[in-house]
Write a protein that holds these residues in place. Structure first.
Motif, short mmCIF file in Angstrom:
data_model
loop_
_atom_site.label_atom_id
_atom_site.label_comp_id
_atom_site.label_asym_id
_atom_site.label_seq_id
_atom_site.Cartn_x
_atom_site.Cartn_y
_atom_site.Cartn_z
N GLY A 294 0.81 -1.21 0.00
CA GLY A 294 0.00 0.00 0.00
C GLY A 294 0.85 1.26 0.00
O GLY A 294 0.56 2.22 -0.73
N THR A 295 1.90 1.26 0.81
CA THR A 295 2.79 2.43 0.85
C THR A 295 3.49 2.64 -0.48
O THR A 295 3.59 3.76 -0.98
N LEU A 296 3.98 1.55 -1.06
CA LEU A 296 4.65 1.63 -2.36
C LEU A 296 3.68 2.11 -3.43
O LEU A 296 4.05 2.92 -4.29
N ALA A 311 -1.22 1.71 -9.97
CA ALA A 311 -0.13 1.89 -9.02
C ALA A 311 0.04 0.67 -8.13
O ALA A 311 1.17 0.22 -7.86
N LEU A 312 -1.07 0.11 -7.66
CA LEU A 312 -1.00 -1.07 -6.80
C LEU A 312 -0.46 -2.28 -7.56
O LEU A 312 0.36 -3.04 -7.03
N ASN A 313 -0.89 -2.46 -8.81
CA ASN A 313 -0.37 -3.57 -9.62
C ASN A 313 1.13 -3.42 -9.86
O ASN A 313 1.88 -4.41 -9.80
N GLN A 314 1.57 -2.20 -10.11
CA GLN A 314 3.00 -1.97 -10.32
C GLN A 314 3.78 -2.20 -9.03
O GLN A 314 4.89 -2.74 -9.06
N ALA A 315 3.18 -1.81 -7.90
CA ALA A 315 3.82 -2.05 -6.61
C ALA A 315 4.02 -3.54 -6.37
O ALA A 315 5.08 -3.97 -5.89
#
Length: 349
Positions: A294-296, A311-315
């Motif tokens: 989540g932070t990433l 963004a979450l998928n990339q994280a």
């Protein structure tokens, strides 16, 4: 008229009550805080000014003026280090380890340069990053040259506010006398002493995140994201919905992110820094996994201007492809040593 009498004007403005008093303009706030920083006021005037603001709470215009004043008194050299992301780590941790540090390491492996700054606040009964880092094999930087060397060697660096902006840290340390925090805690988060293109800020209380966004717009900062993090730190809490307040110069928006988990995870009794290393190297920890991802993801929303699902998928992809070799120096690691229990007791430093 001497300078102490001049400063009475600012105290009178904010202290005359709801009907006769008013808030400071951004320019007045800059002028008043400049006098405080340059010690052109008496200790009594400084205390009265800060506590009147504390009781009434600062406006975005006042915070912008105060921040401008402190930015002019930041140590020279940090703004020449070409930092990608600036992170103010001022809340400390009480329930969980600073899992956000692992998100920092992932970005560093991708070639990003991250500058972190913070302080140890008196009487807070929290675990701060400067206490954790030596147990993970990382040194706390004490000069811009040392920051430059650490950015070159492992992509991130942490420096204490007492080195970054001594006058601002002095005001934070006044909590030992006041028994209360002041606006300095907010200003340290907004400071962005490295003048990075992106600034990530974490807060605890409701609506303070919105105030950060409005202040950033007044300062015309290029890219800022503020959210209510775990314990007020710059870390995603997977057990709570969160709003990401984003400001890019004067354009603002809010992104809502749903909690990952509906049930609360039992907090660990002790905070052992070596568990950060264990998790990085592959040990399972559901809470840590969600907090780091989540932070990433939040960092990527800010830095890459991505929508939350992307963004979450990339994280997730970046986390899975990380180099699991721990970047800290082996000889400085302290294995399975608790620094802090979650009732607020420190064991070791």
């Amino acid at each position: 008229m001497n300078e102490q009498q001049d400063f009475k004007h600012f105290i009178r403005i904010i202290g005359r009550g709801q009907r006769a008093g008013r808030t400071l303009t951004q320019q007045e706030a800059f002028d008043a805080m400049t006098m405080v920083i340059e010690e052109r006021v008496t200790p009594e005037q400084k205390g009265a000014f800060l506590m009147l603001l504390r009781v009434r709470e600062e406006t975005s215009e006042e915070l912008a003026g105060f921040t401008q004043a402190f930015r002019q008194h930041t140590i020279a050299g940090l703004d020449a280090l070409h930092v990608d992301l600036d992170m103010g780590c001022y809340a400390g941790k009480r329930r969980q380890l600073p899992w956000f540090l692992l998100a920092v390491l992932v970005l560093a492996q991708q070639g990003k340069r991250i500058f972190l700054h913070g302080t140890t606040e008196p009487d807070s009964k929290r675990l701060y990053l400067n206490e954790v880092l030596p147990h993970l094999g990382f040194e706390v930087a004490t000069s811009p040259q040392m920051v430059a060397e650490q950015l070159a060697s492992h992509g991130f660096s942490y420096m204490g506010l007492e080195q970054v902006n001594p006058q601002l840290d002095k005001i934070i340390q006044l909590r030992a006398q006041f028994g209360l925090r002041s606006c300095a805690n907010t200003l340290a988060r907004i400071l962005n002493p490295s003048k990075a293109e992106h600034s990530l800020q974490g807060v605890f209380h409701r609506q303070v995140d919105e105030k950060h966004r409005l202040t950033s717009a007044l300062l015309n900062d290029p890219n800022m994201l503020c959210f209510r993090g775990e314990g007020g730190e710059i870390e995603f809490n997977p057990e709570r919905d969160v709003a990401l307040h984003i400001c890019r110069k004067t354009e603002s928006k809010v992104v809502n992110v749903a909690a990952f988990n509906e049930t609360r995870v039992t907090k660990p009794r002790q905070l052992v820094p070596s568990e950060l290393i264990d998790f990085w190297q592959g040990k399972e920890n559901t809470y840590a996994h969600d907090a780091v991802l989540g932070t990433l993801g939040i960092m990527l929303v800010l830095m890459e201007n991505l929508e939350w699902p992307e963004a979450l998928n990339q994280a997730k992809a970046l986390w899975s492809m990380r180099n699991k070799s721990w970047p800290g120096t082996t000889e400085q690691k302290t294995v399975a040593k608790s620094l802090f229990d979650t009732t607020g007791k420190h064991y070791a430093h």
